[in-house]
Motif scaffolding. Structure first.
Motif, short mmCIF file in Angstrom:
data_model
loop_
_atom_site.label_atom_id
_atom_site.label_comp_id
_atom_site.label_asym_id
_atom_site.label_seq_id
_atom_site.Cartn_x
_atom_site.Cartn_y
_atom_site.Cartn_z
N GLN A 147 0.82 -1.20 0.00
CA GLN A 147 0.00 0.00 0.00
C GLN A 147 0.86 1.27 0.00
O GLN A 147 0.45 2.29 -0.54
CB GLN A 147 -0.92 0.00 1.22
CG GLN A 147 -1.92 -1.14 1.23
CD GLN A 147 -2.82 -1.08 2.44
OE1 GLN A 147 -2.80 -0.12 3.20
NE2 GLN A 147 -3.63 -2.11 2.61
N GLN A 148 2.05 1.18 0.63
CA GLN A 148 2.96 2.33 0.64
C GLN A 148 4.39 1.84 0.48
O GLN A 148 4.78 0.85 1.09
CB GLN A 148 2.82 3.13 1.95
CG GLN A 148 3.65 4.42 1.95
CD GLN A 148 3.52 5.18 3.24
OE1 GLN A 148 4.26 4.96 4.19
NE2 GLN A 148 2.54 6.08 3.31
N ALA A 174 -0.41 2.17 -5.17
CA ALA A 174 0.54 2.29 -4.06
C ALA A 174 0.98 3.74 -3.88
O ALA A 174 1.22 4.46 -4.86
CB ALA A 174 1.75 1.40 -4.30
N ASP A 175 1.07 4.17 -2.62
CA ASP A 175 1.62 5.49 -2.30
C ASP A 175 3.14 5.39 -2.21
O ASP A 175 3.70 4.34 -1.89
CB ASP A 175 1.07 6.00 -0.96
CG ASP A 175 -0.43 6.23 -1.02
OD1 ASP A 175 -0.92 6.58 -2.11
OD2 ASP A 175 -1.10 6.05 0.02
N LEU A 177 6.49 7.22 -0.41
CA LEU A 177 6.97 8.12 0.63
C LEU A 177 8.48 8.29 0.44
O LEU A 177 9.24 7.34 0.57
CB LEU A 177 6.67 7.56 2.03
CG LEU A 177 6.99 8.45 3.22
CD1 LEU A 177 6.22 9.75 3.14
CD2 LEU A 177 6.70 7.73 4.52
N THR A 204 4.72 2.90 8.54
CA THR A 204 3.63 3.08 7.58
C THR A 204 3.93 2.42 6.23
O THR A 204 3.00 2.14 5.48
CB THR A 204 3.36 4.57 7.36
OG1 THR A 204 4.58 5.21 6.92
CG2 THR A 204 2.89 5.23 8.65
N SER A 205 5.18 2.19 5.93
CA SER A 205 5.55 1.62 4.64
C SER A 205 5.59 0.11 4.73
O SER A 205 5.93 -0.47 5.76
CB SER A 205 6.91 2.16 4.18
OG SER A 205 6.88 3.56 4.02
#
Length: 453
Positions: A147-148, A174-175, A177, A204-205
C-alpha cells in the motif's frame, strides 16, 4: 662528556659509560643516521594495549624488529591490524631506553598488495558474514500488494523519478513516501542509516527501497559502511537495495532482503504489474465460467438420464426426505431416553449430597472464625498499646540523651573556627584563635583572649 672520556683513555685512566649514557648515545646515533624510513614486513606478536596503542613485530624470513603504532595513527588507518598481514610502513627508528630495544615508531601504514580501504571493506564483510547478516535464511519475502513504498535516496538525481515512473505505471494504487538523503560524501552513511531507522519508527511503509545511481567505488562508499548495513539488518520492513549498476555490488546489497540491479528494477520488484493482474483476473473469470457451465451440463445430463430410465426425480427426492424424517424421529427418541437417565443420576447425587452435606460443619466453622476474630482484635489492640508505650519511653530517653537537650540546660559546644574541629580541652585553643560556640538557639563566634588551665 665523550671528549672527557677520550682524554681519560688517552692518559691511560679508565672511565666507563653508564647503561643510560650508552643507550642515549645509541638512540641519538640511530635517529640521526636513519631519520624517516620505509619498512616492509609481516605483522606478528600483535597486541592492542588498553591505552589504544598497538605493539607488534615486523618480520621477514630472517629477522624481526619491534614497532609501535600510537592510538592517533591507529584511528586513521581505516582497517584492522592482525597477525600474518603483510604491510609497508613509514616511521622513524629509535631506541626504547628502559629495555634497550630498538624499534620503529610508525606514522603511516598500508597493506602490501591491496589498498587500505579495500582491506577494511573485506574485513567488514568477513565480520558481518560471521555475525549472520548475509544469511539467506533470514531474508524476508517482499509484499505482493504494497500500500505504501518508502524510498531512501537523493532527490537531486534521476533515480527518484525513475522509481516514481515505474511504480505509477505498474501499480498506481501504491503510495510513495520519499526520504531524501545525501548519498555521497563523508556524512552520507550516517544520513542513510538515520533515515532507515526513521522509516521503521513511522511503521507506515510495507517495503523500503534504498537506491542511488551508478558511480565509482568512492561514490558508492556510503553503502559499504557498517552503520548502513546494521540499519538495513535491523529494519522491520523488507528492504530492497538498488545501488549503482548491475556490476556494482555493495555491503548494503548483501544485507538487504532483495538486491536489484538498478533503481528501476527495484521499483518493478516492489510492485505487481496492474495490467498483468487485470489480465489474470479476466483469465480466471473465463475459466471459472467455463467450469460452471460444464458442471451444469453434467448435472443436466444426469437428470435427463433419470427421465429416460422412467424414474421421477421428484419421487426419488421424496423418498429420501421421508427417510430423513424417520431417522430424525429415532434420533429424538434416543436423545430423550439419555436425558431421562442423566436426570435420574443427577437427582440421586443431589440426595446423597444433601444427606452428607457440609452445612452443619460450615456453621461450626463460622462460629469458630468469629471467636478467633474477636481474640485477634483484642490481641492486636493490646500489642499496639504495648508498643506505643515502649516508643514513648524510648523517645523520652532519646530526648534526655540528645545533645540539644544538654544545650537547652545551658551548656555549649566549642569548635575551632573555621575548621570546626571540636574542642575538648582549653589547651586545644590558643590566644587570638577564633572559636565558635554553639548554643541551644544559635551560635557565637568568639576570640580567645586568655587560655586558663
Amino acid at each position: 662528556m665523550m671528549a672527557s672520556r677520550a682524554t681519560a683513555r688517552a692518559t691511560g685512566s679508565f672511565a666507563a659509560y653508564t647503561v643510560s649514557e650508552l643507550t642515549s648515545l645509541i638512540r641519538a646515533s640511530l635517529e640521526s643516521a636513519f631519520g624517516t624510513i620505509w619498512v616492509e614486513g609481516e605483522i606478528s606478536n600483535f597486541r592492542l594495549a588498553p591505552s589504544g596503542h598497538t605493539y607488534l613485530t615486523l618480520k621477514d624470513e630472517v629477522s624481526g624488529i619491534r614497532a609501535v603504532v600510537f592510538r592517533g595513527v591507529g584511528k586513521r588507518l581505516g582497517f584492522c591490524l592482525e597477525n600474518g598481514l603483510r604491510v609497508v610502513c613509514r616511521g622513524r627508528l629509535t631506541v626504547y631506553e628502559p629495555r634497550g630495544d630498538y624499534q620503529i615508531i610508525i606514522d603511516a601504514l598500508e597493506p602490501k598488495g591491496i589498498g587500505a580501504r579495500q582491506l577494511a571493506l573485506e574485513q567488514l564483510k568477513a565480520r558481518l558474514a560471521d555475525e549472520g547478516l548475509f544469511d539467506t535464511a533470514r531474508k524476508r519475502a517482499l509484499p505482493s500488494f504494497p500500500q505504501q513504498i518508502g524510498v531512501v535516496t537523493s532527490i537531486a538525481g534521476a533515480v527518484v523519478w525513475d522509481i516514481i515512473k515505474v511504480v505509477h505505471r505498474r501499480f498506481p494504487l501504491a503510495d510513495i513516501l520519499i526520504f531524501p538523503v545525501t548519498v555521497q560524501g563523508q556524512l552520507a552513511g550516517r544520513d542513510i542509516a538515520r533515515m532507515i531507522r526513521e522509516l521503521n519508527t513511522q511503521r507506515t511503509s510495507d517495503v523500503l527501497i534504498v537506491a542511488r545511481g551508478g558511480g565509482s567505488a568512492e561514490d558508492l562508499r556510503a553503502f559499504n559502511e557498517e552503520q548502513v548495513a546494521r540499519a538495513i539488518y535491523q529494519s522491520r520492513v523488507p528492504v530492497i537495495s538498488a545501488v549503482g549498476h548491475e556490476i556494482d555490488y555493495t555491503v548494503a546489497d548483501l544485507v538487504a532482503d532483495y538486491r536489484a540491479s538498478t533503481p528501476s528494477a527495484a521499483a518493478e520488484a516492489a510492485t505487481p504489474a496492474l495490467t498483468e493482474l487485470v489480465n489474470r483476473l479476466q483469465s480466471n473469470h473465463t475459466r471459472l465460467a467455463h467450469s460452471f457451465s460444464r458442471l451444469l451440463q453434467q448435472w443436466w445430463a444426469k437428470v435427463e438420464a433419470l427421465n429416460v430410465a422412467g424414474l421421477d426425480p421428484q419421487a426419488v427426492l421424496q423418498r429420501y426426505l421421508q427417510r430423513v424424517d424417520e431417522l430424525e424421529t429415532r434420533i429424538g427418541v434416543c436423545v430423550m431416553r439419555n436425558i431421562d437417565r442423566v436426570k435420574e443420576h443427577v437427582l440421586g447425587l443431589c440426595q446423597g449430597l444433601g444427606y452428607c452435606g457440609p452445612t452443619k460443619h460450615t456453621v461450626r466453622l463460622v462460629e469458630r472464625v468469629s471467636h478467633l476474630t474477636l481474640r485477634q482484635d483484642k490481641q492486636i489492640v493490646s500489642f499496639l498499646e504495648t508498643k506505643s508505650r515502649a516508643v514513648e519511653s524510648a523517645g523520652a530517653r532519646l530526648h534526655a540523651l540528645s545533645p540539644l537537650a544538654v544545650l537547652e540546660r545551658g551548656y555549649a559546644i566549642a569548635r575551632h573556627w573555621p575548621s570546626l574541629k571540636l574542642l575538648r580541652a582549653a589547651t586545644d585553643a590558643r590566644v587570638h584563635d577564633r572559636v565558635q560556640l554553639q548554643l541551644f538557639n544559635g551560635c557565637l563566634l568568639c576570640k580567645v583572649q586568655e587560655v586558663q588551665q
